[in-house]
Design a protein around this motif. Structure first.
Motif, PDB file in Angstrom:
ATOM      1  N   UNK A 125       0.830  -1.195   0.000  1.00  0.00           N
ATOM      2  CA  UNK A 125       0.000   0.000   0.000  1.00  0.00           C
ATOM      3  C   UNK A 125       0.872   1.255   0.000  1.00  0.00           C
ATOM      4  N   UNK A 126       2.056   1.148   0.591  1.00  0.00           N
ATOM      5  CA  UNK A 126       2.983   2.278   0.642  1.00  0.00           C
ATOM      6  C   UNK A 126       3.367   2.781  -0.741  1.00  0.00           C
ATOM      7  N   UNK A 127       3.361   1.876  -1.720  1.00  0.00           N
ATOM      8  CA  UNK A 127       3.693   2.279  -3.087  1.00  0.00           C
ATOM      9  C   UNK A 127       2.659   3.272  -3.614  1.00  0.00           C
ATOM     10  N   UNK A 129       0.670   5.116  -1.735  1.00  0.00           N
ATOM     11  CA  UNK A 129       0.764   6.347  -0.957  1.00  0.00           C
ATOM     12  C   UNK A 129       1.906   7.224  -1.441  1.00  0.00           C
ATOM     13  N   UNK A 130       3.043   6.581  -1.733  1.00  0.00           N
ATOM     14  CA  UNK A 130       4.195   7.351  -2.199  1.00  0.00           C
ATOM     15  C   UNK A 130       3.872   8.037  -3.519  1.00  0.00           C
ATOM     16  N   UNK A 131       3.231   7.308  -4.412  1.00  0.00           N
ATOM     17  CA  UNK A 131       2.911   7.869  -5.715  1.00  0.00           C
ATOM     18  C   UNK A 131       1.899   8.993  -5.594  1.00  0.00           C
ATOM     19  N   UNK A 132       0.856   8.751  -4.759  1.00  0.00           N
ATOM     20  CA  UNK A 132      -0.162   9.793  -4.589  1.00  0.00           C
ATOM     21  C   UNK A 132       0.444  11.034  -3.925  1.00  0.00           C
ATOM     22  N   UNK A 133       1.394  10.813  -3.003  1.00  0.00           N
ATOM     23  CA  UNK A 133       1.980  11.961  -2.310  1.00  0.00           C
ATOM     24  C   UNK A 133       2.831  12.806  -3.253  1.00  0.00           C
ATOM     25  N   UNK A 134       3.284  12.194  -4.346  1.00  0.00           N
ATOM     26  CA  UNK A 134       4.027  12.979  -5.339  1.00  0.00           C
ATOM     27  C   UNK A 134       3.083  13.773  -6.229  1.00  0.00           C
ATOM     28  N   UNK A 135       1.788  13.451  -6.163  1.00  0.00           N
ATOM     29  CA  UNK A 135       0.813  14.174  -6.964  1.00  0.00           C
ATOM     30  C   UNK A 135       0.256  13.367  -8.117  1.00  0.00           C
ATOM     31  N   UNK A 136       0.660  12.085  -8.229  1.00  0.00           N
ATOM     32  CA  UNK A 136       0.101  11.266  -9.296  1.00  0.00           C
ATOM     33  C   UNK A 136      -1.376  10.996  -9.007  1.00  0.00           C
ATOM     34  N   UNK A 137      -2.175  10.959 -10.066  1.00  0.00           N
ATOM     35  CA  UNK A 137      -3.594  10.671  -9.888  1.00  0.00           C
ATOM     36  C   UNK A 137      -3.766   9.182  -9.630  1.00  0.00           C
ATOM     37  N   UNK A 138      -4.995   8.815  -9.295  1.00  0.00           N
ATOM     38  CA  UNK A 138      -5.315   7.414  -9.067  1.00  0.00           C
ATOM     39  C   UNK A 138      -4.938   6.547 -10.271  1.00  0.00           C
ATOM     40  N   UNK A 145       2.779   2.698 -11.381  1.00  0.00           N
ATOM     41  CA  UNK A 145       3.411   2.181 -10.165  1.00  0.00           C
ATOM     42  C   UNK A 145       2.878   0.797  -9.780  1.00  0.00           C
TER      43      UNK A 145
END
Lengths: 247, 302, 242
Positions: A125-127, A129-138, A145
């Motif tokens: 799940x961290x993957x 979260x990391x991607x979303x925290x960079x601003x990537x959309x769903x 990712x």
């Protein structure tokens, strides 16, 4: 039981009917399997995403589909697709072979969708979260990712599904669809040599599935290696920290 | 996601529309008997029952189906003025095919049973050569003369195909023996060889074909008493399809008068590689020139 | 200037009321450390700031915009809030360079050359330049965390959120990561750091928050918090950890 007699019979059936087994039977079994797994994967992916949908009603229908298919015998499903659906949809002028192929696809899709879903959910799940925290959309997160990592869980399982479906196509011989088990029924029916013919087709199935399962095993091993994402990279892992960069 | 839902809904609705539509108007021949496919007589049979219906593996397509019932089906189609399409499938599926209307009829060596009478339209009897005139027990070599009477069969395990005429015969005429059911003749034969039962109930025609290919099987010498109902075969049609049933009965009468049944049966036996004549007691005589290498080896073992 | 402001922030997990109405303002250029016992709500508070957790009540303002509002594109705001996780969460299927360049190329429309140039520069700053083409699976924990930090920095964020960045590291690797963070805050980067490293928090923070039982029980300069604590919960906590 007279084994020397049996071997003679097997040998005779092979010389007389090898083309029925190998040309017709193996060909159609492979065609059915490839269609079922390919379309099953496409449709199964769709179902997997419906099952992970935000909308409860969509998830519900996906679950119903998966549970019904996985919870009923495939023979029953073949009966439904062979007898009932052509009656319900008379304008869909498919051949019996196509209906059986569709039944196998629909069956395979339910199993594949669960393979894909669990493959995706097995990605940490961290993957996400990391991607979303960079601003990537769903969607971007899923495509760039999660999916590339899920593939390593999914591919070996798909290989196993291929082997399962390959064997399950034999049930399609209920309708003499021309697969390997149909070849067996034809020869056994004409010759009244059930066991001999069954030994022949069994051996042929094994000759196909054994190398396939070896291949899947090799693939699984390769996937477990962290460098498998990029095989040109073979440098040893460097332990302990390096220098801290000065600004 | 919305697009996906829209797509799914569109698909369901399209299928629903298709389902609602009626098929295009049938042509004249179809309208008369309401055949399932235009200009075609669609017949289900289970081609694993030599010499009644089986596959000639050297041929392909519709030509590969041969046997007595196939000849009969061809004749019926010809009389109806349509072409014949055979749909091969397992025996169980054949009956489902008639029930669901997938086919017009099933001609697959059916005998009369009470349940078939209840659930289907049955045609008049047709005389299936000698296949069903006698119902016998076969056994393995070494049991010669052991199982010739009902007394001798007391407590003996007798195999019969489930839901078949043979099952009913065993129940009625060998009540003191132990009935063991098998799924199809081929499997039954394997179970006989393995020792699941000592004798196996089959129709004479099947018995001959079976013994011909499996020299370790022999006639036990026991015969069931069969009446007309059991000696003959009939055709399964959909319940209520009276018009076609009537027409089929007419055609059957015509075939009988013309003496086609005997010809078809002989043809079927020749195609199946069975060339058997009978002695005065009705026991088959296996001709010497027909024995294969396999038969020789068993002969030597005796 | 206010960078992040929370008003009456509430968050529950089932029956557990993790945040009980947190009010806090973080200013531009400020370095804020959050300390407190496990399960007290520190991480949840931090993760609410970029909406990795959705609060059920309350408001969050980032750079003057209410990101808890209905019509907000949170993805856009997250681009300006870098985050570093306890478990690193580097992307194992991408090379070190791709880990850094992925988001800038996709979201900031940087050319491959620009992104690559920046990746090399950033890696050089944290001493990982030679790992440019390595897969993360071949890096040590400390190296992975340094990579995760520069991956966030590549988006040129206005604020950096650190969620226990050294908790999952072997002791000998803690130093290298703390040094990188130290270097970063010295450039004036607004930072919010959840940490168990008390000496580190004392050294680099402008302000320290003590969160326990779902709210900020005490806040102040490192001097106040670590040497003149007033709240009994904080006093008790410090007795245990120091």
């Amino acid at each position: 039981m007279d084994f020397s007699q049996m071997f003679q019979n097997i040998f005779r059936l092979l010389t007389e009917y090898w083309h029925v087994y190998l040309l017709e039977g193996v060909k159609n079994t492979m065609i059915l399997t490839v269609i079922a797994v390919l379309l099953g994967t496409v449709f199964g992916s769709l179902v997997a995403f419906l099952k992970m949908s935000r909308f409860k009603i969509v998830r519900f229908f996906a679950s119903v589909y998966i549970e019904v298919i996985r919870g009923t015998p495939i023979l029953l499903q073949l009966y439904v697709f062979y007898f009932i659906l052509p009656e319900l949809f008379p304008l869909l002028n498919f051949t019996d072979f196509i209906w059986v192929a569709i039944a196998l696809c629909v069956n395979s899709a339910a199993y594949v969708s669960e393979i894909i879903r669990s493959g995706i959910q097995a990605v940490d799940k961290g993957q996400t979260e990391a991607a979303r925290s960079l601003g990537l959309s769903n969607t971007q997160t899923m495509l760039r990712i999660v999916l590339p990592q899920a593939v390593r869980n999914i591919l070996p399982a798909l290989g196993n599904e291929f082997i399962m479906i390959l064997k399950e196509t034999s049930l399609a011989s209920t309708f003499f669809i021309g697969d390997l088990m149909t070849s067996h029924k034809i020869v056994a029916g004409a010759e009244y040599l059930q066991l001999e013919s069954q030994i022949i087709v069994g051996t042929i199935y094994l000759c196909i599935t054994f190398p396939l399962s070896k291949l899947v095993g090799w693939f699984e091993k390769r996937m477990a290696n962290p460098n498998s994402y990029k095989n040109h990279n073979r440098k040893r892992a460097l332990m302990a920290g390096g220098r801290i960069g000065e600004k | 996601m919305k697009k996906m839902i829209a797509f799914a809904l569109a698909t369901i609705m399209t299928l629903g529309l298709l389902a609602g539509c009626q098929p295009a108007a049938n042509n004249a021949a179809n309208n008369e008997y309401d055949l399932v496919a235009a200009g075609k007589l669609t017949v289900a049979l289970s081609p694993d029952f030599s010499p009644m219906e089986f596959v000639d593996p050297s041929k392909t397509g519709q030509d590969q189906f041969v046997g007595f019932d196939v000849s009969l089906a061809k004749f019926i189609a010809q009389e109806l003025g349509v072409t014949l399409e055979i749909k091969p499938m397992d025996f169980d599926a054949c009956q489902a095919a008639v029930g669901t209307g997938k086919v017009d009829m099933s001609i697959s060596g059916y005998s009369w049973t009470e349940k078939r009478e209840k659930n289907y339209n049955l045609s008049d009897y047709y005389y299936a050569g000698e296949n069903e005139t006698e119902q016998v027990l076969i056994t393995l070599k070494g049991n010669e003369g052991k199982y010739t009477t009902a007394d001798a069969l007391k407590g003996v395990k007798v195999g019969a195909q489930g839901a078949s005429l043979q099952e009913e015969l065993v129940k009625a005429q060998l009540p003191d023996s132990e009935l063991v059911l098998y799924t199809d003749i081929n499997t039954g034969l394997q179970q006989l060889k393995k020792g699941d039962f000592e004798v196996m109930a089959v129709a004479i025609g099947n018995a001959n074909a079976l013994i011909n290919n499996n020299p370790e099987a022999i006639m036990s010498g026991f015969q069931f008493v069969v009446d007309e109902k059991e000696a003959n075969n009939l055709i399964l049609l959909q319940k209520g399809d009276d018009k076609l049933t009537e027409k089929v009965n007419e055609i059957l009468a015509k075939a009988k008068d013309a003496g086609y049944y005997e010809t078809w049966y002989e043809e079927a036996q020749n195609t199946a590689g069975v060339d058997i004549s009978y002695d005065a007691d009705g026991n088959p005589i296996v001709p010497e020139d027909d024995s294969t290498g396999a038969a020789d080896s068993t002969g030597a073992a005796e | 200037m206010e960078m992040i402001k929370t008003v009456d922030l509430h968050k529950s997990f089932g029956d557990l009321h993790v945040l009980t109405g947190v009010n806090e303002t973080i200013h531009k250029g400020e370095v804020v450390s959050i300390i407190g016992p496990s399960g007290g709500g520190k991480s949840t508070f931090l993760r609410c700031l970029n909406l990795l957790e959705t609060p059920e009540k309350g408001h969050i303002f980032f750079d003057g915009v209410e990101i808890t509002g209905k019509k907000v594109d949170i993805d856009l705001h997250r681009q300006k809030m870098g985050m570093v996780f306890q478990q690193f969460n580097v992307f194992p299927h991408l090379t070190v360079e791709e880990n850094i360049t992925l988001a800038p190329k996709m979201l900031k429309k940087k050319t491959a050359a620009e992104a690559s140039e920046m990746a090399k520069d950033l890696l050089n700053r944290v001493g990982l330049l030679e790992k440019l083409n390595e897969m993360p699976g071949n890096l040590s924990g400390g190296q992975k965390q340094r990579l995760a930090i520069v991956r966030a920095l590549a988006m040129e964020p206005d604020v950096m959120l650190f969620d226990e960045p050294t908790s999952a590291l072997d002791p000998e690797m803690v130093g290298e990561v703390l040094d990188v963070i130290k270097g970063l805050v010295s450039t004036g980067m607004t930072s919010v750091i959840v940490t168990h490293e008390m000496r580190f928090a004392e050294e680099i923070s402008d302000r320290v928050l003590f969160i326990a039982d779902g709210n900020i029980l005490e806040e102040g300069t490192p001097e106040q918090i670590f040497h003149n604590p007033t709240h009994p919960r904080l006093q008790e906590f410090l007795r245990k950890v120091l």
